[in-house]
Design an enzyme around this catalytic site. Structure first.
Site, short mmCIF file in Angstrom:
data_model
loop_
_atom_site.label_atom_id
_atom_site.label_comp_id
_atom_site.label_asym_id
_atom_site.label_seq_id
_atom_site.Cartn_x
_atom_site.Cartn_y
_atom_site.Cartn_z
N GLY A 1 110.80 -54.61 -34.97
CA GLY A 1 110.40 -55.55 -33.91
C GLY A 1 108.97 -56.00 -34.11
O GLY A 1 108.10 -55.20 -34.43
N ASP B 1 106.03 -50.38 -28.52
CA ASP B 1 106.50 -49.21 -27.76
C ASP B 1 105.52 -48.04 -27.68
O ASP B 1 105.70 -47.15 -26.86
CB ASP B 1 107.83 -48.71 -28.35
CG ASP B 1 108.98 -49.66 -28.06
OD1 ASP B 1 108.82 -50.53 -27.19
OD2 ASP B 1 110.03 -49.55 -28.72
N ASP C 1 105.32 -45.51 -29.54
CA ASP C 1 106.08 -44.26 -29.66
C ASP C 1 105.99 -43.65 -31.05
O ASP C 1 106.93 -43.00 -31.50
CB ASP C 1 107.55 -44.52 -29.27
CG ASP C 1 108.21 -45.55 -30.16
OD1 ASP C 1 107.50 -46.23 -30.93
OD2 ASP C 1 109.44 -45.70 -30.09
N THR D 1 104.19 -51.54 -33.35
CA THR D 1 105.30 -51.64 -32.40
C THR D 1 104.72 -51.69 -31.00
O THR D 1 103.70 -51.03 -30.73
CB THR D 1 106.28 -50.45 -32.50
OG1 THR D 1 107.11 -50.44 -31.32
CG2 THR D 1 105.59 -49.10 -32.60
N ARG E 1 113.25 -48.93 -25.31
CA ARG E 1 114.63 -48.43 -25.35
C ARG E 1 114.66 -46.91 -25.31
O ARG E 1 115.51 -46.32 -24.68
CB ARG E 1 115.30 -48.95 -26.62
CG ARG E 1 116.78 -49.10 -26.45
CD ARG E 1 117.50 -49.97 -27.45
NE ARG E 1 116.81 -50.38 -28.63
CZ ARG E 1 117.02 -51.56 -29.21
NH1 ARG E 1 117.86 -52.42 -28.68
NH2 ARG E 1 116.41 -51.87 -30.33
N ARG F 1 115.77 -56.57 -39.85
CA ARG F 1 116.33 -55.24 -40.16
C ARG F 1 117.24 -55.47 -41.37
O ARG F 1 117.91 -56.49 -41.45
CB ARG F 1 117.10 -54.70 -38.96
CG ARG F 1 116.17 -54.51 -37.77
CD ARG F 1 116.80 -53.74 -36.64
NE ARG F 1 115.78 -53.41 -35.65
CZ ARG F 1 115.48 -54.15 -34.57
NH1 ARG F 1 116.16 -55.26 -34.34
NH2 ARG F 1 114.53 -53.81 -33.74
N ASP G 1 108.97 -46.81 -36.23
CA ASP G 1 109.62 -45.64 -36.80
C ASP G 1 110.55 -45.92 -37.98
O ASP G 1 110.43 -45.32 -39.04
CB ASP G 1 110.49 -45.01 -35.70
CG ASP G 1 109.93 -43.69 -35.27
OD1 ASP G 1 108.98 -43.24 -35.92
OD2 ASP G 1 110.46 -43.13 -34.30
O1 F6P Z 1 110.89 -51.64 -30.63
C1 F6P Z 1 110.37 -52.60 -29.80
C2 F6P Z 1 111.40 -53.14 -28.84
O2 F6P Z 1 110.79 -54.24 -28.23
C3 F6P Z 1 111.93 -52.19 -27.78
O3 F6P Z 1 111.06 -51.91 -26.72
C4 F6P Z 1 113.17 -52.93 -27.34
O4 F6P Z 1 114.06 -52.08 -26.75
C5 F6P Z 1 113.68 -53.48 -28.64
O5 F6P Z 1 112.57 -53.61 -29.48
C6 F6P Z 1 114.41 -54.78 -28.55
O6 F6P Z 1 114.88 -55.10 -29.80
P1 F6P Z 1 115.53 -56.52 -30.17
O7 F6P Z 1 114.42 -57.51 -30.24
O8 F6P Z 1 116.19 -56.30 -31.46
O9 F6P Z 1 116.47 -56.86 -29.06
#
Ligand code: F6P
Length: 320
Positions: free
Chosen positions: A12, A128, A130, A126, A172, A73, A104
């Site tokens: 992301g 997040d 995390d 990221t 998430r 991805r 991660d």
């Molecule tokens: O990892 C970052 C993040 O924004 C999370 O907080 C979120 O759940 C996820 O990516 C959303 O992913 P996507 O953009 O693939 O829907």
């Protein structure tokens, strides 16, 4: 000493990734080293989509969210054949080292390349926050500011109507965004996946706060908690209070990076280049107590960063 390195953004996107790319390219140039940008993360590596970056190519991007290199991805990279292709594509161009900016999953991919003998250094990118080993990841601060701005606006309308507003923040698997923005935004309740709270508790607390004279309520929920729309519905049904749900979604991932994220990205990127050029590999650079630190990448991906629960205690205390 290496003469040619590459950079990619993966997973992301997060605000500040561009500031990191800019710093990597310019520090490398200063050291007489050429930098290549790999498009769309590991996909571009496997599919041989790369571009040579110079100082001008990374001009006018420090203030931009997203990533000029794109991100994706990539399933093929998970296979040994896919990785062999990617490595071959880099080696053919004379690329001798790589900086991976991502979360991660992206850093896990980086450790696979290290195992195959290719020098890689990671940067935590990221929203997040995390990633174990660093107090902050690139993008988190900007996102939290976006969420706090949304809370401020939603507070206006919640107060005007005397409503409960349930705000869903991203995350998430992690409650860092919800917890930090909830505390900074003065939320009455904060719900995160790391700390289970029953719906009964949430409702009981809401009733208490109304009894204590509060006219409206803000509840911040991390995406990972579950079905926020359903939660809003149950709150309305069981308290009789008018309730609205606001899912902030991907607006939290965009926007111009904050000063904090630009500085974090630039300082970590400088260290990443200097490390790679001096033959260091398999580490991630992060920030701890305000200082740039190097963390073993295997350690970073194998540990889970825990939420600072003292902030919860404080948020609860201040929400009275
Ligand atoms: O990892 C970052 C993040 O924004 C999370 O907080 C979120 O759940 C996820 O990516 C959303 O992913 P996507 O953009 O693939 O829907």
């Amino acid at each position: 000493m290496l003469k040619k390195i590459a950079v990619m953004t993966s997973g992301g996107d997060s605000p500040g990734m561009n500031a990191a790319i800019r710093a990597l390219v310019r520090v490398a140039m200063h050291e007489g080293v050429e930098t290549w940008g790999i498009y769309d993360g590991y996909s571009g590596m496997v599919e041989d989509r790369m571009v040579k970056l110079d100082s001008r190519a990374v001009g006018d991007i420090i203030q931009r969210g997203g990533t000029i290199l794109g991100t994706a991805r990539c399933e093929e990279f998970r296979t040994p054949e896919g990785r062999a292709k990617g490595l071959e594509n880099m080696r053919r161009r004379g690329i001798e080292g790589l900086v991976v900016i991502g979360g991660d999953g992206s850093l896990t991919g980086a450790t696979l390349l290290v195992k195959e003998g290719f020098p890689v250094v990671g940067l935590p990118g990221t929203i997040d926050n995390d990633i174990w080993g660093t107090d902050y990841t690139i993008g988190f601060d900007t996102t939290v500011n976006t969420v706090v701005d949304a809370i401020n606006k939603l507070r206006d309308t919640a107060s005007a109507h005397g409503r409960v507003i349930v705000i869903e923040a991203m995350g998430r698997h992690s409650g860092w965004i919800a917890m930090t923005a909830g505390l900074a935004g003065g939320a009455e309740q904060i719900l995160v996946p790391e700390m289970a709270v029953s719906i009964e508790d949430t409702i009981a607390k809401l009733k208490q706060s109304r009894a204590s004279g509060k006219k409206y309520s803000i509840i911040v929920v991390a995406e990972g908690v579950g079905n926020t729309a359903e939660l809003g519905k149950r709150i309305e049904e069981e308290t009789g209070l008018e309730t609205r749900v606001s899912i902030l979604g991907h607006i939290q991932r965009g926007g111009s990076p904050s000063v904090f994220d630009r500085i974090l990205a630039s300082t970590l990127a400088e260290r990443a280049v200097m490390a790679l050029l001096s033959g260091i590999s398999g580490v991630m650079f992060g920030s701890r107590n305000g200082a740039v630190v190097s963390i073993d990448m295997e350690d970073a991906i194998s540990h889970k960063k825990t939420l600072d629960t003292s902030l919860f205690r404080l948020a609860n205390l201040l929400a009275q």
